[in-house]
Design an enzyme around this catalytic site. Structure first.
Site, PDB file in Angstrom:
ATOM      1  N   LYS A 190      -8.903  -0.789  -5.233  1.00 44.24           N
ATOM      2  CA  LYS A 190      -8.845  -2.250  -5.349  1.00 44.24           C
ATOM      3  C   LYS A 190      -9.775  -2.768  -4.247  1.00 44.24           C
ATOM      4  O   LYS A 190      -9.380  -3.545  -3.363  1.00 44.24           O
ATOM      5  CB  LYS A 190      -7.387  -2.716  -5.165  1.00 44.24           C
ATOM      6  CG  LYS A 190      -7.132  -4.163  -5.468  1.00 44.24           C
ATOM      7  CD  LYS A 190      -7.128  -4.477  -6.952  1.00 44.24           C
ATOM      8  CE  LYS A 190      -6.919  -5.978  -7.152  1.00 44.24           C
ATOM      9  NZ  LYS A 190      -7.142  -6.402  -8.540  1.00 44.24           N
ATOM     10  N   ASP A 223      -6.346  -2.504 -11.657  1.00 41.84           N
ATOM     11  CA  ASP A 223      -5.815  -3.321 -12.757  1.00 41.84           C
ATOM     12  C   ASP A 223      -6.562  -3.027 -14.047  1.00 41.84           C
ATOM     13  O   ASP A 223      -5.962  -2.904 -15.121  1.00 41.84           O
ATOM     14  CB  ASP A 223      -5.863  -4.817 -12.401  1.00 41.84           C
ATOM     15  CG  ASP A 223      -7.155  -5.232 -11.714  1.00 41.84           C
ATOM     16  OD1 ASP A 223      -7.895  -4.351 -11.259  1.00 41.84           O
ATOM     17  OD2 ASP A 223      -7.431  -6.437 -11.642  1.00 41.84           O
TER      18      ASP A 223
END
Ligand code: NAD
Length: 360
Positions: A190, A223
């Protein structure tokens, strides 16, 4: 090859028996030189010695080239203090042996593709490996805790930490594994939000440039990866990621395959590893000879594949196991957990016997 065998509790004992029978057969066929010794772990160890991970068991595991574990736990021990619960033995083994790399393959056998909740065309032929960092990251970082603030409200906090050597060693595991497969690594982070994983991305990229340029490397935000695993999972070969992201993504990937009784795992520190099915001790079906031994048998295949002490023939022996599983499923044999109408229902021991026969 020195093998420590820790069957544990519940169906652990039943499924490990089947895996050992197969290993014995492969030992005969390929001269692997397996010297195995059993020890107690989990609830049965607590009953016998007052601790789920007795000194002698830990010593055996430390001295071994590889460890084959069944499962621990059960209703009988649920009331015990956390410090002596059967599951503490797993944390003890991981910590003491510094097993920093957790490998979880997710393979969809075409004979079982309908057991998944995802459409057959999306998952048929799927073969991916999630490499999760297991001893660092936010689960272990400090400071952590819950504190009371002056206004009486509370504040909970954890810290995500990775050092360069921690990232380098897990990246190497992923690249090495990819070389034995389809030669592709996707590193998941991330990096757009978390500085810690910005470092992760930088170090993975450097390790790749220094030593593994023959492997195809891509990067993906976590994600997006969660989404892509459902949309088009076959784009992946090896996924390497942090402890927390790996915890979540490996479960998601596992569920693409449909059944917990089919999922093996390895936890490695260098050449040494602990190999175990993903499932637990299943007290609801223990002692009935209906457990699916394939997860443990495939864990034994990983053991042969990843343990250098298994020698050159280890790879061939591992492939024998994988082929036997494929054949038995294609022939329509099923344990209860994966049984569907028209298929041949077999028990745990019978499934083990059929697999061993296919190895001959
Ligand atoms: P579980 O994985 O033992 O069982 C979940 C469900 O899946 C049950 O219905 C069980 O019958 C079924 N199942 C599991 N393995 C199967 C197999 N090989 N063949 C057919 N069916 C299978 O998880 P749980 O019920 O949450 O936990 C039971 C005990 O196991 C608990 O004490 C838990 O702490 C422990 N546990 C241990 C491990 C481990 O040793 N690594 C992992 C998970 C849970």
């Amino acid at each position: 090859m020195k093998l420590a065998v820790l069957p544990g509790d519940g169906i652990g004992v039943e499924v490990v028996d089947q895996a050992l029978a197969l290993l014995a057969r492969l030992d005969n066929k390929y001269n692997l030189g397996i010297e195995s010794e059993k020890a107690l772990v989990g609830g049965c160890a607590y009953d016998a010695h007052g601790h789920p991970l007795p000194e002698a068991t830990l010593k055996l595991a430390q001295d071994a080239d590889a460890i084959l574990l069944g499962a621990v736990g059960g209703t009988k021990w649920e009331g015990l203090d956390y410090s002596v619960r059967p599951e503490r033995a797993l944390l003890g083994l991981r910590g003491e042996l510094n097993l920093y790399a957790n490998l979880r393959p997710a393979i969809v056998y075409s004979a079982l593709a309908d057991a998944s909740s995802i459409k057959r065309e999306i998952i048929e032929g799927l073969d991916i490996l999630v490499v999760r960092e297991l001893t660092g990251g936010i689960y272990f970082g400090k400071p952590k805790g819950v504190e009371t603030l002056p206004d009486g409200t509370e504040r909970g906090f954890n810290t995500m930490v990775y050092t360069t050597p921690e990232i380098e060693r897990i990246a190497k595991v992923a690249f090495e594994a990819a070389r034995k497969r389809s030669n592709k690594v996707c590193s998941v982070d991330k990096a757009n939000v978390l500085e810690c994983t910005e470092l992760w991305r930088r170090v993975v990229t450097r390790v790749h440039q220094e030593k593994y340029q023959d492997v195809e490397l891509s990067h993906m935000y976590v994600d997006n990866c969660a989404m892509q695993l459902l949309r088009n999972p076959k784009q992946f070969d090896v996924i390497v990621t942090t402890n927390m992201f790996g915890d979540i993504l490996s479960d998601e990937a596992a569920m693409l395959t449909g059944s917990i009784g089919m999922l093996p795992s390895a936890s490695l520190c260098g050449s040494k590893g602990l190999y175990e099915p993903v499932h637990g001790s299943a007290p609801d079906i223990a002692g009935q000879d209906i457990a699916n031994p394939i997860a443990t048998i495939l864990s034994a295949a990983m053991l042969l594949q990843y343990t250098p002490a298994a020698g050159e023939n280890g790879q061939a022996a591992a492939r024998d196991i994988e082929n036997a599983v494929q054949r038995v499923l294609d022939e329509g044999y099923r344990t209860k957990d994966i049984h569907t109408k028209g298929m041949k229902l077999v028990g745990c021991a019978e499934m083990g016997r059929l697999l061993a026969e296919r190895i001959e």
